[in-house]
Design a protein around this motif. Structure first.
Motif, mmCIF file in Angstrom:
data_model
loop_
_atom_site.group_PDB
_atom_site.id
_atom_site.type_symbol
_atom_site.label_atom_id
_atom_site.label_comp_id
_atom_site.label_asym_id
_atom_site.label_seq_id
_atom_site.Cartn_x
_atom_site.Cartn_y
_atom_site.Cartn_z
ATOM 1 N N ALA A 247 -19.467 10.882 4.644
ATOM 2 C CA ALA A 247 -18.456 11.935 4.500
ATOM 3 C C ALA A 247 -19.030 13.279 4.956
ATOM 4 O O ALA A 247 -18.365 14.057 5.655
ATOM 5 N N PHE A 248 -20.282 13.531 4.600
ATOM 6 C CA PHE A 248 -20.954 14.759 5.048
ATOM 7 C C PHE A 248 -21.024 14.768 6.575
ATOM 8 O O PHE A 248 -20.674 15.758 7.229
ATOM 9 N N HIS A 249 -21.471 13.654 7.134
ATOM 10 C CA HIS A 249 -21.609 13.549 8.588
ATOM 11 C C HIS A 249 -20.272 13.809 9.278
ATOM 12 O O HIS A 249 -20.188 14.595 10.227
ATOM 13 N N ASP A 250 -19.207 13.170 8.779
ATOM 14 C CA ASP A 250 -17.913 13.293 9.447
ATOM 15 C C ASP A 250 -17.400 14.727 9.356
ATOM 16 O O ASP A 250 -16.815 15.247 10.302
ATOM 17 N N LYS A 271 -27.220 14.903 17.528
ATOM 18 C CA LYS A 271 -28.481 14.171 17.732
ATOM 19 C C LYS A 271 -29.636 14.887 17.029
ATOM 20 O O LYS A 271 -30.559 14.265 16.512
ATOM 21 N N GLY A 272 -29.540 16.221 17.023
ATOM 22 C CA GLY A 272 -30.554 17.010 16.295
ATOM 23 C C GLY A 272 -30.570 16.634 14.814
ATOM 24 O O GLY A 272 -31.627 16.458 14.202
ATOM 25 N N LEU A 287 -32.707 2.839 15.472
ATOM 26 C CA LEU A 287 -31.448 3.547 15.302
ATOM 27 C C LEU A 287 -31.421 4.848 16.091
ATOM 28 O O LEU A 287 -30.477 5.167 16.805
ATOM 29 N N LEU A 288 -32.514 5.558 15.942
ATOM 30 C CA LEU A 288 -32.615 6.869 16.575
ATOM 31 C C LEU A 288 -32.561 6.720 18.094
ATOM 32 O O LEU A 288 -31.895 7.504 18.775
ATOM 33 N N LYS A 289 -33.242 5.707 18.609
ATOM 34 C CA LYS A 289 -33.215 5.485 20.070
ATOM 35 C C LYS A 289 -31.783 5.264 20.546
ATOM 36 O O LYS A 289 -31.363 5.814 21.550
ATOM 37 N N LYS A 290 -31.046 4.453 19.790
ATOM 38 C CA LYS A 290 -29.652 4.178 20.188
ATOM 39 C C LYS A 290 -28.842 5.476 20.190
ATOM 40 O O LYS A 290 -28.061 5.733 21.090
ATOM 41 N N ILE A 291 -29.039 6.261 19.148
ATOM 42 C CA ILE A 291 -28.261 7.516 19.062
ATOM 43 C C ILE A 291 -28.646 8.439 20.215
ATOM 44 O O ILE A 291 -27.786 9.032 20.858
ATOM 45 N N GLN A 292 -29.937 8.550 20.479
ATOM 46 C CA GLN A 292 -30.386 9.470 21.529
ATOM 47 C C GLN A 292 -29.840 9.059 22.889
ATOM 48 O O GLN A 292 -29.615 9.900 23.746
ATOM 49 N N LYS A 293 -29.614 7.758 23.083
ATOM 50 C CA LYS A 293 -29.120 7.280 24.390
ATOM 51 C C LYS A 293 -27.619 7.542 24.579
ATOM 52 O O LYS A 293 -27.121 7.475 25.687
ATOM 53 N N THR A 294 -26.920 7.795 23.479
ATOM 54 C CA THR A 294 -25.460 7.912 23.553
ATOM 55 C C THR A 294 -25.029 9.084 24.427
ATOM 56 O O THR A 294 -25.527 10.197 24.268
ATOM 57 N N LYS A 295 -24.118 8.793 25.341
ATOM 58 C CA LYS A 295 -23.726 9.843 26.297
ATOM 59 C C LYS A 295 -22.305 10.348 26.070
ATOM 60 O O LYS A 295 -21.916 11.349 26.649
ATOM 61 N N ASN A 296 -21.505 9.595 25.316
ATOM 62 C CA ASN A 296 -20.144 10.121 25.102
ATOM 63 C C ASN A 296 -19.702 9.989 23.638
ATOM 64 O O ASN A 296 -20.258 9.212 22.865
ATOM 65 N N TYR A 300 -20.551 7.476 20.498
ATOM 66 C CA TYR A 300 -21.257 8.079 19.349
ATOM 67 C C TYR A 300 -20.523 7.743 18.048
ATOM 68 O O TYR A 300 -21.137 7.347 17.048
ATOM 69 N N LYS A 301 -19.195 7.862 18.083
ATOM 70 C CA LYS A 301 -18.416 7.594 16.861
ATOM 71 C C LYS A 301 -18.533 6.134 16.453
ATOM 72 O O LYS A 301 -18.673 5.818 15.272
ATOM 73 N N GLU A 302 -18.467 5.251 17.461
ATOM 74 C CA GLU A 302 -18.600 3.818 17.150
ATOM 75 C C GLU A 302 -19.949 3.538 16.492
ATOM 76 O O GLU A 302 -20.057 2.858 15.471
ATOM 77 N N LEU A 303 -20.966 4.098 17.123
ATOM 78 C CA LEU A 303 -22.329 3.834 16.649
ATOM 79 C C LEU A 303 -22.541 4.363 15.225
ATOM 80 O O LEU A 303 -23.080 3.664 14.360
ATOM 81 N N THR A 304 -22.086 5.567 14.977
ATOM 82 C CA THR A 304 -22.319 6.124 13.642
ATOM 83 C C THR A 304 -21.495 5.372 12.589
ATOM 84 O O THR A 304 -21.966 5.146 11.479
ATOM 85 N N ARG A 305 -20.291 4.948 12.982
ATOM 86 C CA ARG A 305 -19.485 4.165 12.042
ATOM 87 C C ARG A 305 -20.231 2.875 11.668
ATOM 88 O O ARG A 305 -20.306 2.475 10.518
#
Ligand SMILES: Cc1cc2nc3c(=O)[nH]c(=O)nc-3n(C[C@H](O)[C@H](O)[C@H](O)COP(=O)(O)O)c2cc1C
Length: 319
Positions: A247-250, A271-272, A287-296, A300-305
């Motif tokens: 909830a904080f993240h969103d 990403k920061g 996890l962090l590698k996947k997030i850092q690679k995200t370009k759109n 990003y929303k799919e991954l964080t969900r």
């Protein structure tokens, strides 16, 4: 436990939006220090530069503004504007270790020059506000602080916040608790401890060893585990901590989406946050590698969900 917990300034992360959103989900910090504003030549200050510190943007936590600079006249101009906004304590940054700053004799780059620090304090002494200092124990050498503390003692400082590493160390090695202890003996001002409080166990170790400190400043540990202050204060955590994190993240995502200019800025900012927050989850490196690679944004929303629904929350665990 009575000494207050202070959110450390982390430039690029703990801006006003972060502080307000964080405090609404994780209400256990007692105050925050804002990341530094830099001094600059001339007397004109663009109002946008002060937006971060406007009282209406800082309602949830008491905030101490911080200034980075080596010219006392420029410091006075900026400090006066902050005083006009209602701030009664201004912090002077003598800790920043980054070469771009320190090589220009600012932040920890000033520490080897006690005479310049003394002249600076002499000059800004006229300001109608309390001054506090956030410092490392030296630029190159941990003994530098013992030339500085007698100078600090000559001025009516509100507090000295000490991160017991040298500037050159950056964040390497362990915090030097023995030198911190010696600083406590030599400093006549209230001293706040800062450095590497990443879990409640380490907090209890330092709290036991340094019962006289005036406060505890926590940065990276609370960004990685936003429940850290609640754990330190032995408050009950929510039954579903990940739901609170999500909830904080969103909410912070939405706030930055409104505030920042375009998806790449937004992704950069998020990403920061994940650079620290990922540590709360099992398998954080992957996890962090996947997030850092995200370009759109969609990805990003799919991954964080997916992270919030599947990953195991594991603060302080293996990465
Ligand atoms: C990316 C980054 C940005 C920082 N920005 C600031 C700053 O603006 N002002 C400051 O005094 N310290 C700054 N710091 C230092 C932190 O406030 C703190 O002293 C340091 O992280 C040690 O505390 P911790 O171990 O609890 O994180 C920064 C640190 C990091 C890693």
């Amino acid at each position: 436990m009575s000494a207050p917990l202070c959110l450390a300034p982390i430039r690029g992360i703990t801006d006003a939006t972060f502080r307000e959103t964080f405090a609404s989900y994780f209400p256990d910090f007692d105050l925050a220090m804002a990341p530094f504003l830099t001094t600059y030549q001339g007397n004109r200050v663009k109002p946008a530069r002060l937006k971060e510190l406007l009282p209406e943007n800082n309602q949830r936590l008491p905030v101490i503004p911080q200034i980075l600079g080596k010219d006392p006249d420029h410091f006075i101009v900026l400090a006066q504007l902050l005083i006009d906004l209602g701030y009664t304590t201004i912090n002077w940054n003598l800790g920043c270790p980054y070469p771009m700053v320190a090589n220009k004799m600012r932040g920890s780059g000033l520490l080897p020059y006690p005479e310049k620090i003394e002249a600076f304090l002499e000059k800004i002494h006229c300001l109608p506000a309390k001054i506090s200092i956030k410092t490392r124990i030296g630029r190159k050498d941990k003994e530098e602080i013992f030339e500085l503390l007698p100078i600090f003692n000559r001025f009516p400082l509100a507090e000295v916040i000490i991160h017991p590493r040298t500037g050159l160390q950056m964040y390497d090695g362990r915090v030097d608790l023995d030198t911190f202890e010696r600083c406590l003996d030599h400093c006549h001002h209230p001293v706040m401890y800062n450095g590497d409080i990443v879990d409640a166990d380490f907090f209890r170790t330092v709290a036991k060893r340094f019962p006289t400190v005036s406060g505890w400043m926590i940065g990276r540990g609370a960004l990685a585990n936003p429940f850290l202050c609640a754990q330190i204060k032995e408050r009950e955590l929510p039954t579903e901590p990940i739901a609170t994190l999500a909830a904080f993240h969103d909410e912070i995502f939405l706030r930055y989406q409104e505030l920042l200019n375009g998806p790449s800025h937004l992704l950069g900012r998020m990403k920061g946050l994940w650079f620290y927050l990922a540590h709360s989850f099992q398998g954080s490196n992957k996890l962090l590698k996947k997030i850092q690679k995200t370009k759109n944004i969609t990805r990003y929303k799919e991954l964080t969900r997916q992270i919030f629904s599947e990953a195991a929350w594991n603060p302080g665990g293996e990465s």
